[in-house]
Scaffold this active site. Structure first.
Site, PDB file in Angstrom:
ATOM      1  N   LEU A 274       0.807  -1.216   0.000  1.00 41.44           N
ATOM      2  CA  LEU A 274       0.000   0.000   0.000  1.00 41.44           C
ATOM      3  C   LEU A 274       0.842   1.268   0.000  1.00 41.44           C
ATOM      4  O   LEU A 274       0.291   2.370   0.015  1.00 41.44           O
ATOM      5  CB  LEU A 274      -0.926   0.015   1.229  1.00 41.44           C
ATOM      6  CG  LEU A 274      -2.022  -1.056   1.242  1.00 41.44           C
ATOM      7  CD1 LEU A 274      -2.777  -1.026   2.566  1.00 41.44           C
ATOM      8  CD2 LEU A 274      -2.996  -0.846   0.094  1.00 41.44           C
ATOM      9  N   ARG A 275       2.187   1.122  -0.023  1.00 42.76           N
ATOM     10  CA  ARG A 275       3.010   2.321  -0.022  1.00 42.76           C
ATOM     11  C   ARG A 275       2.775   3.142  -1.287  1.00 42.76           C
ATOM     12  O   ARG A 275       2.824   4.382  -1.264  1.00 42.76           O
ATOM     13  CB  ARG A 275       4.492   1.948   0.103  1.00 42.76           C
ATOM     14  CG  ARG A 275       5.395   3.177   0.177  1.00 42.76           C
ATOM     15  CD  ARG A 275       6.830   2.832   0.497  1.00 42.76           C
ATOM     16  NE  ARG A 275       6.991   2.481   1.894  1.00 42.76           N
ATOM     17  CZ  ARG A 275       7.407   1.303   2.331  1.00 42.76           C
ATOM     18  NH1 ARG A 275       7.680   0.354   1.462  1.00 42.76           N
ATOM     19  NH2 ARG A 275       7.539   1.058   3.611  1.00 42.76           N
ATOM     20  N   ALA A 276       2.495   2.480  -2.412  1.00 45.97           N
ATOM     21  CA  ALA A 276       2.241   3.207  -3.648  1.00 45.97           C
ATOM     22  C   ALA A 276       1.001   4.088  -3.519  1.00 45.97           C
ATOM     23  O   ALA A 276       0.987   5.241  -3.991  1.00 45.97           O
ATOM     24  CB  ALA A 276       2.077   2.225  -4.803  1.00 45.97           C
TER      25      ALA A 276
END
Length: 729
Positions: A274-276
């Site tokens: 989910l960092r993107a």
């Protein structure tokens, strides 16, 4: 020295936008700049420091604490909240590739330790870069132990030091900015993901743009002060605009519809984690603030996705980075008519333009510098922005071999030598085979203990690892190599009475200093010598061979090795890829590798020998590991077997660590590869055992069969099964 002005850089619009968004919102997470040499990557990053707003810091704090929210655990604290703060220029700290770990994280202050007997902490580069930018040129060449330090600091926002009797933890909120040339090797996926944004840069193709770049560079070199003064107004305007965007960013709203759109984009491109999503959201907010808006729109999401997603779509080092912008446009759709327009531009020289709807970083480079752009600036059909267009693999066009498969257990057929009319013997028709999916390869190592650069393959005496002893060699190098404190104290203790010490600190002499001897792992030169003759193709083995070689390349990438590729077929051998750190280049050369013809084994080994000899001169500390992938046949030239044996004996006498991957298959085998392994003094490894999981499966299968053989024949409702050596059926 006058730094080249940021606003004077020509053509790198995406790069300028990415750096500005990071300056507006450090939470975006930094920028990775990928591109060929000579594209002003370092110039742009160094120029960024000149347009960053000044910082307010606690006066006298070596860690640059913010007066409004100082670190309660700061080693220089506690800080007086009523004290007058100081102002300093924003920090851009450069991390050299050859820096030592103690210089990066900090270490024992030797001057105070040896002079006053006080265990004081000397801050490192992470402390200097706190609340600023840490710039790493050639970040892909950074040593693994330094990469681990940066990963930890970037993830936690703190630097913790437990070494040499020092226990310190301080704030390290850094923004990573790195530049690299992909031809020199790739980044570890963990570090790649830590860069919020990534940009691909290349030199412009239009003569007018290239001429302007050269004109400005020559003007700067001839009179730096006048050139900087010429762009002083533009630099000040850009600095004010960044400061205004920083103050506006807290007011920018991210509607739920846009947040859902960001999630849809990230899901459609199948990025991991989910960092993107988080980075894209932060970059979209920063873009809206930069363009003067208070609500995030589709244009902001598009600009953010183009910078935040390409480097996160790589599944392995052989995937080309890029983003299918046609897919991105289909997901985003068109802007609704009531979307607020972009903010006004301050002029052509006021730094990066506003966004992808202008001629600025979002659109300006889509046709600029492209050979395939049409005269009106549109993109030709079938081309995708941001995606590298590779020529179709020859494997897709090559017809499958018409030769029937050999009868199992039959003697090996001769290499096909009859080619088209007029083609010399030994250079028969050729074909290509596609490699399968790479797997986790067995770890191949060089014997003994080396002294090469830190890596992850063979045992070696390195600058990292666990201490196995101490030495008095090179006492003047203590500062950069570290101090072995217990050994130093032991060496000095026996001289204290003679030196007149009665009380107080230990009396030390330069001869007492000891540095640690550490044993860790080194990186090697993995030279692959691959048989591409007809005997490999006749048994449909080339696909398995290419898959094994690709898996070994993937293993070399993960262990930070240099790789080289030698192939031999027909009447000679070729160094397809000189030793390099870029394994993806090796993978592309392997994909296009043709096979067919006789087997010049001696020529292949001789080409490998010559390559290793040259590399030994260039890099004498890096030990080689020769991997010969062959079935062991030698059919090209007179007395082929004897010549191959002579070259193999020469490699053995020079103590070249070697592995022979045996590609011979079938029930009845000649064992020629095993004979070659004996001549080389090499490890013999069947190709089906290259995969690490294969070895584990063999062990489990044998253990299972052994256990079953000991079980009593009984009814299912009978007694408990017999236990044999810890195994339970």
């Amino acid at each position: 020295m006058q730094v080249y002005p940021f606003s004077a850089i020509v053509g790198s619009d995406d790069l300028a936008l990415a750096l500005v968004l990071t300056a507006v919102s450090p939470g975006v997470g930094g920028v990775l700049v990928r591109g060929e040499k000579g594209t002003a990557k370092s110039t742009a990053v160094r120029g960024l420091a000149g347009v960053l707003p000044d910082q307010s810091v606690v006066a006298g704090c070596r860690f640059g604490c913010d007066p409004a929210a100082s670190d309660p655990a700061c080693p220089d604290g506690p800080h007086d909240a009523a004290a007058e703060p100081a102002t300093r220029p924003a920090r851009l700290v450069e991390l050299p590739v050859g820096a030592t770990e103690d210089r990066v994280v900090g270490s024992l202050d030797l001057k105070q330790a040896l002079g006053r007997g006080v265990a004081a902490f000397e801050p490192g580069l992470l402390a200097a870069a706190n609340r600023g930018i840490l710039y790493v040129d050639e970040v892909n060449l950074l040593h693994d132990h330094l990469v681990d330090v940066l990963l930890d600091a970037a993830a936690m926002g703190r630097c913790t030091v437990e070494r040499d009797g020092v226990s310190v933890s301080h704030q390290a909120r850094i923004v990573l900015v790195g530049t690299m040339n992909p031809e020199e090797g790739e980044l570890r996926p963990q570090l790649l993901d830590r860069f919020g944004l990534a940009v691909e840069v290349s030199a412009p193709r239009e003569p007018a743009a290239r001429a302007e770049v050269v004109r400005r560079r020559l003007a700067h070199d001839a009179d730096p002060e006048s050139f900087v003064a010429r762009f002083a107004a533009d630099e000040e305007a850009l600095r004010r605009r960044i400061a205004e965007a920083r103050s506006r960013i807290a007011q920018v709203e991210l509607p739920d519809a846009m947040l859902t759109l960001i999630a849809e984009v990230c899901a459609a491109f199948e990025v991991d984690g989910l960092r993107a999503d988080i980075v894209t959201a932060r970059a979209a907010i920063a873009h809206a603030a930069w363009t003067g808006r208070t609500t995030v729109g589709r244009a902001d999401v598009r600009a953010a996705a183009r910078l935040a997603l390409p480097h996160r779509r790589r599944r392995n080092p052989f995937d080309a980075p890029g983003l299918d912008e046609d897919l991105l446009d289909r997901i985003l759709g068109d802007d609704p008519p009531d979307d607020p327009p972009d903010g006004p531009s301050d002029g052509p020289d006021d730094g990066p333009s506003d966004g992808p709807d202008d001629s600025g970083p979002g659109r300006g480079d889509e046709t600029s510098g492209r050979d395939d752009a049409t005269p009106d600036g549109s993109e030709p059909e079938g081309a995708a922005h941001g995606t590298r267009q590779e020529p179709s693999s020859a494997a897709e066009d090559a017809a499958p071999s018409a030769d029937p498969p050999p009868t199992e257990g039959a003697a090996p057929a001769e290499d096909p030598v009859d080619g088209p009319p007029g083609q010399p013997a030994g250079a028969s028709r050729t074909a290509t085979a596609a490699a399968g999916r790479p797997y986790r390869a067995r770890v191949l190592t060089a014997k003994g203990v080396g002294r090469g650069d830190s890596g992850r393959r063979s045992r070696a005496i390195t600058s990292t690892g666990h201490a196995i002893g101490a030495t008095a060699d090179h006492p003047g190098d203590i500062t950069s190599r570290g101090l072995h404190l217990p050994a130093t104290i032991r060496a000095a203790a026996r001289h204290q009475q003679r030196r007149g010490r009665t009380d107080g600190p230990l009396v030390l002499d330069a001869a007492d200093l000891r540095r640690p001897v550490r044993q860790g792992r080194e990186s090697n030169l993995v030279l692959l010598c691959v048989d591409a003759s007809g005997s490999m193709a006749a048994r449909r083995r080339m696909e398995a061979v290419k898959t094994a070689v690709l898996s070994l390349l993937l293993d070399a990438y993960q262990r930070r090795d240099k790789v080289g590729l030698v192939t031999f077929r027909g009447t000679g051998a070729e160094l397809v890829l000189p030793p390099t750190s870029s394994v993806d280049v090796a993978a592309r050369r392997l994909e296009a590798l043709a096979h067919g013809g006789r087997t010049p084994l001696a020529e292949g080994l001789l080409a490998a020998h010559d390559t290793l000899r040259i590399e030994r001169i260039r890099d004498p500390r890096r030990r080689p590991l020769l991997v010969v992938v062959t079935d062991g046949r030698a059919t090209a030239g007179p007395d082929a077997v004897r010549r191959a044996g002579a070259v193999a004996a020469r490699l053995r006498d020079e103590q070249v660590a070697s592995v022979v991957v045996d590609c011979e298959t079938g029930r009845f085998r000649l064992g020629l590869a095993a004979t070659l392994a004996t001549s080389l003094g090499a490890e013999h490894l069947p190709v089906e055992e290259v995969a690490a999981t294969t070895i584990a499966d063999v062990v489990r299968d044998r253990a299972s069969r052994r256990t079953i053989a000991t079980l009593p024949l009984a009814h299912p409702a009978g007694p408990e099964p017999t236990r044999t050596r810890g195994l339970v059926a």
